[in-house]
Design an enzyme around this catalytic site. Sequence first.
Site, PDB file in Angstrom:
ATOM      1  N   CYS A  49       0.843  -1.216   0.000  1.00 51.78           N
ATOM      2  CA  CYS A  49       0.000   0.000   0.000  1.00 51.78           C
ATOM      3  C   CYS A  49       0.869   1.253   0.000  1.00 51.78           C
ATOM      4  O   CYS A  49       0.534   2.254  -0.641  1.00 51.78           O
ATOM      5  CB  CYS A  49      -0.918   0.010   1.220  1.00 51.78           C
TER       6      CYS A  49
ATOM      7  N   ARG B 188      -7.928  -4.533  -2.864  1.00 50.16           N
ATOM      8  CA  ARG B 188      -7.502  -3.378  -3.675  1.00 50.16           C
ATOM      9  C   ARG B 188      -8.522  -3.208  -4.804  1.00 50.16           C
ATOM     10  O   ARG B 188      -8.395  -3.826  -5.856  1.00 50.16           O
ATOM     11  CB  ARG B 188      -6.106  -3.614  -4.261  1.00 50.16           C
TER      12      ARG B 188
HETATM   13  C1  BEZ Z   1       0.621  -4.668   1.914  1.00 50.30           C
HETATM   14  O1  BEZ Z   1       1.808  -4.944   1.854  1.00 50.30           O
HETATM   15  O2  BEZ Z   1       0.193  -3.570   1.542  1.00 50.30           O
HETATM   16  C2  BEZ Z   1      -0.337  -5.681   2.460  1.00 50.30           C
HETATM   17  C3  BEZ Z   1       0.001  -7.010   2.350  1.00 50.30           C
HETATM   18  C4  BEZ Z   1      -0.865  -7.959   2.873  1.00 50.30           C
HETATM   19  C5  BEZ Z   1      -2.044  -7.573   3.494  1.00 50.30           C
HETATM   20  C6  BEZ Z   1      -2.366  -6.237   3.565  1.00 50.30           C
HETATM   21  C7  BEZ Z   1      -1.518  -5.287   3.037  1.00 50.30           C
END
Ligand code: BEZ
Length: 254
Positions: free
Chosen positions: A63, A146
């Site tokens: 993110c 997402r």
């Molecule tokens: C992330 O790296 O943004 C992420 C990875 C797994 C679950 C939620 C966010």
Amino acid sequence: MPQSKKNEIHRETCVCPMSIPLIGDKAPAFEAETTKGLLRFPEDYQGRWVILFSHPADFTPVCTTEFIMFANLLEEFRQMNAELIGLSVDSLSSHIAWLYAIEQEVKFKGHKNVKIDFPLIADLSTHIAKKYGMLHPNASTTKAVRAVFFIDPEGIIRTILYYPASTGRNFSEMKRILSSLQLTDMYGVSTPADWCPGDDVIVPNPSTLEEAAAAHNRNAQSTEVWFLSLEPMPTEAPQKENKKKRSGCKKGKK
Ligand code: BEZ
């Protein structure tokens, strides 16, 4: 019964209590607390495209890279008459702390000290995430996937993308989709597979026998057929100006 079998049955029989708006539907209205103050959709976005997206959680690595890319492309989206709105199931103070940290400390792909100048919704109640089908219970009951909703100036959902938490979004594709939607709205054409701004476009199929014969004759010298006619992209298209910058496609790609 083994747990894996039970999970399978659950997946098949799960009745999701939330609605998922579809392409062509009116985008659900909402009021939200954001990092830019109170936001009212659609009232605050009259006449503009909106790219409404969700991310799973603040202070997570994928993110974080996405927010740097969104911030970096904000001006290009604005030049295309589009605004960004982010959302996650996190508090406003978490959002503020995370965005401040990104602006101050994080570098990604050569971008540093980016300004995150678009609103990020604090949807702790999941009220908006549920309206937009951003929570996919078999992926997570608490974190949004997402999701990306492309909403046109009339408030209609025109494209929906979903990615899992582990896969960061493709920003070239987001620009390419917006370019295609705007071009096809303006000229009544379609864009073929792997189209990039500047490439040929598809003109509507003939609707009479005469038009079909004319298309057939026109295409006789080419490899095209009467039900697939490509023509140069309209030259007056706004996407044509500043093409390389706006294209959403790699330089030199045709
Ligand atoms: C992330 O790296 O943004 C992420 C990875 C797994 C679950 C939620 C966010």
